[in-house]
Enzyme design. Structure first.
Site, PDB file in Angstrom:
ATOM      1  CB  SER A   3     -66.544 -51.662 -95.474  1.00 24.49           C
ATOM      2  OG  SER A   3     -65.509 -52.518 -95.928  1.00 24.49           O
ATOM      3  CG  ASN A   4     -61.070 -52.336 -94.864  1.00 17.18           C
ATOM      4  OD1 ASN A   4     -60.762 -52.951 -93.854  1.00 17.18           O
ATOM      5  ND2 ASN A   4     -61.351 -52.938 -95.998  1.00 17.18           N
ATOM      6  CG  MET A  22     -59.995 -50.097-106.307  1.00 14.22           C
ATOM      7  SD  MET A  22     -59.170 -51.456-105.454  1.00 14.22           S
ATOM      8  CE  MET A  22     -59.221 -52.689-106.716  1.00 14.22           C
ATOM      9  CB  ILE A  80     -50.771 -48.846-109.420  1.00 13.92           C
ATOM     10  CG1 ILE A  80     -51.521 -50.191-109.275  1.00 13.92           C
ATOM     11  CG2 ILE A  80     -49.274 -49.038-109.201  1.00 13.92           C
ATOM     12  CD1 ILE A  80     -51.093 -51.263-110.248  1.00 13.92           C
ATOM     13  CG  LEU A  81     -50.480 -44.536-105.039  1.00  9.13           C
ATOM     14  CD1 LEU A  81     -50.496 -44.551-103.520  1.00  9.13           C
ATOM     15  CD2 LEU A  81     -50.992 -43.209-105.588  1.00  9.13           C
ATOM     16  CG  ASN A  91     -52.859 -51.501 -99.629  1.00  9.64           C
ATOM     17  OD1 ASN A  91     -53.957 -50.964 -99.716  1.00  9.64           O
ATOM     18  ND2 ASN A  91     -52.511 -52.552-100.345  1.00  9.64           N
ATOM     19  CG  HIS A 110     -53.405 -57.537-101.022  1.00 14.59           C
ATOM     20  ND1 HIS A 110     -53.776 -57.027-102.239  1.00 14.59           N
ATOM     21  CD2 HIS A 110     -53.132 -58.864-101.213  1.00 14.59           C
ATOM     22  CE1 HIS A 110     -53.725 -58.008-103.140  1.00 14.59           C
ATOM     23  NE2 HIS A 110     -53.340 -59.122-102.550  1.00 14.59           N
ATOM     24  CG  LEU A 159     -49.411 -54.346-106.758  1.00 16.54           C
ATOM     25  CD1 LEU A 159     -50.086 -53.007-106.456  1.00 16.54           C
ATOM     26  CD2 LEU A 159     -50.016 -54.997-107.992  1.00 16.54           C
ATOM     27  CG  ASP A 160     -50.770 -55.763-103.587  1.00 18.44           C
ATOM     28  OD1 ASP A 160     -51.355 -56.254-104.574  1.00 18.44           O
ATOM     29  OD2 ASP A 160     -51.144 -54.730-103.006  1.00 18.44           O
TER      30      ASP A 160
HETATM   31  C1  GRF Z   1     -61.603 -55.031 -99.616  1.00 20.79           C
HETATM   32  O1  GRF Z   1     -61.653 -56.363-100.022  1.00 20.79           O
HETATM   33  C2  GRF Z   1     -60.166 -54.672 -99.336  1.00 20.79           C
HETATM   34  O2  GRF Z   1     -59.403 -55.788 -98.992  1.00 20.79           O
HETATM   35  C3  GRF Z   1     -59.698 -54.137-100.630  1.00 20.79           C
HETATM   36  O3  GRF Z   1     -60.792 -53.413-101.144  1.00 20.79           O
HETATM   37  C4  GRF Z   1     -61.994 -54.126-100.786  1.00 20.79           C
HETATM   38  C5  GRF Z   1     -63.098 -53.171-100.459  1.00 20.79           C
HETATM   39  O4  GRF Z   1     -62.708 -52.417 -99.365  1.00 20.79           O
HETATM   40  N1  GRF Z   1     -58.539 -53.329-100.399  1.00 20.79           N
HETATM   41  P1  GRF Z   1     -63.692 -51.268 -98.739  1.00 20.79           P
HETATM   42  O5  GRF Z   1     -65.004 -51.926 -98.382  1.00 20.79           O
HETATM   43  O6  GRF Z   1     -63.892 -50.194 -99.804  1.00 20.79           O
HETATM   44  O7  GRF Z   1     -62.946 -50.798 -97.537  1.00 20.79           O
END
Ligand code: GRF
Length: 196
Positions: free
Chosen positions: A12-13, A89, A91-92, A106, A108, A143-144
């Site tokens: 979605s992002n 998802m 970690i690099l 990124n 978060h 991380l983050d």
């Molecule tokens: C979101 O909560 C985002 O903060 C995290 O992954 C979740 C799903 O993101 N990084 P998306 O809908 O796949 O962009």
């Protein structure tokens, strides 16, 4: 500027970032890459005519470096200038991150530095926080943890569950990430703070 977006799920992002790069926006998405062949975001990208790449992590097991070299191989033809991690998802390693230092963002779902890692909404609820939100930051080896480029805050409401809180935060992610990317591409790294 050519932007690669890395996803692992619905994306979605990624969709909001992609749809923001139109008109006089100086950036365009050159590729959407996923480690998950079933990521719903891959179809969304293909619907929009954006090239996609799948690099599964499983064949590499614990050899993260091998996985990352496969990513670099998949990226090569697309020549990205910037990488946006968006629900990615994996970690690099520091090697990969340092190669893209200053060129990788990124998002978060917490108000960093609070709640690095996973299950951020449940942790904010458990802590009794009244304010929560999301952060866009430059990716560094920890991380983050990189320089914050933007944050959006939302209230935690009575009766909230991790799901209702996550949904409220996600709405702000979709506003914050495109805004931060547009500034970043223009060379503006002054952090922006929104109240949702
Ligand atoms: C979101 O909560 C985002 O903060 C995290 O992954 C979740 C799903 O993101 N990084 P998306 O809908 O796949 O962009």
């Amino acid at each position: 500027k050519r932007v690669a977006i890395f996803i692992s799920g619905g994306g979605s992002n990624m969709i909001r970032l992609l749809d923001s790069m139109t008109g006089d926006h100086p950036a365009r998405v050159c590729v959407v890459l996923s480690n998950n062949p079933k990521a719903g975001g891959l179809e969304r990208a293909e619907e929009r005519g954006v090239p996609t790449e799948i690099v599964r992590h499983q064949p590499f097991g614990a050899d993260t470096s091998g996985f990352e070299h496969a990513i670099l191989g998949a990226l090569a033809e697309h020549k990205p200038d910037i990488i946006c991690l968006a629900g990615f998802m994996r970690i690099l390693t520091a090697e990969f991150v340092n190669r893209w230092r200053g060129k990788m963002l990124n998002i978060h779902p917490s108000l960093l530095p609070k709640y690095k890692g996973l299950h951020t909404h449940a942790r904010a609820l458990a802590a009794g926080d009244t304010v929560h939100g999301c952060t866009v930051h430059e990716v560094t080896p920890a991380l983050d943890d990189g320089p914050i480029l933007g944050q959006a805050r939302v209230p935690v409401l009575a009766g909230d569950t991790a799901e209702t809180l996550a949904a409220r935060v996600l709405v702000q992610e979709h506003i914050l990430y495109p805004m931060v990317l547009r500034r970043f591409v223009g060379g503006d790294t002054a952090p922006v703070f929104l109240d949702g």
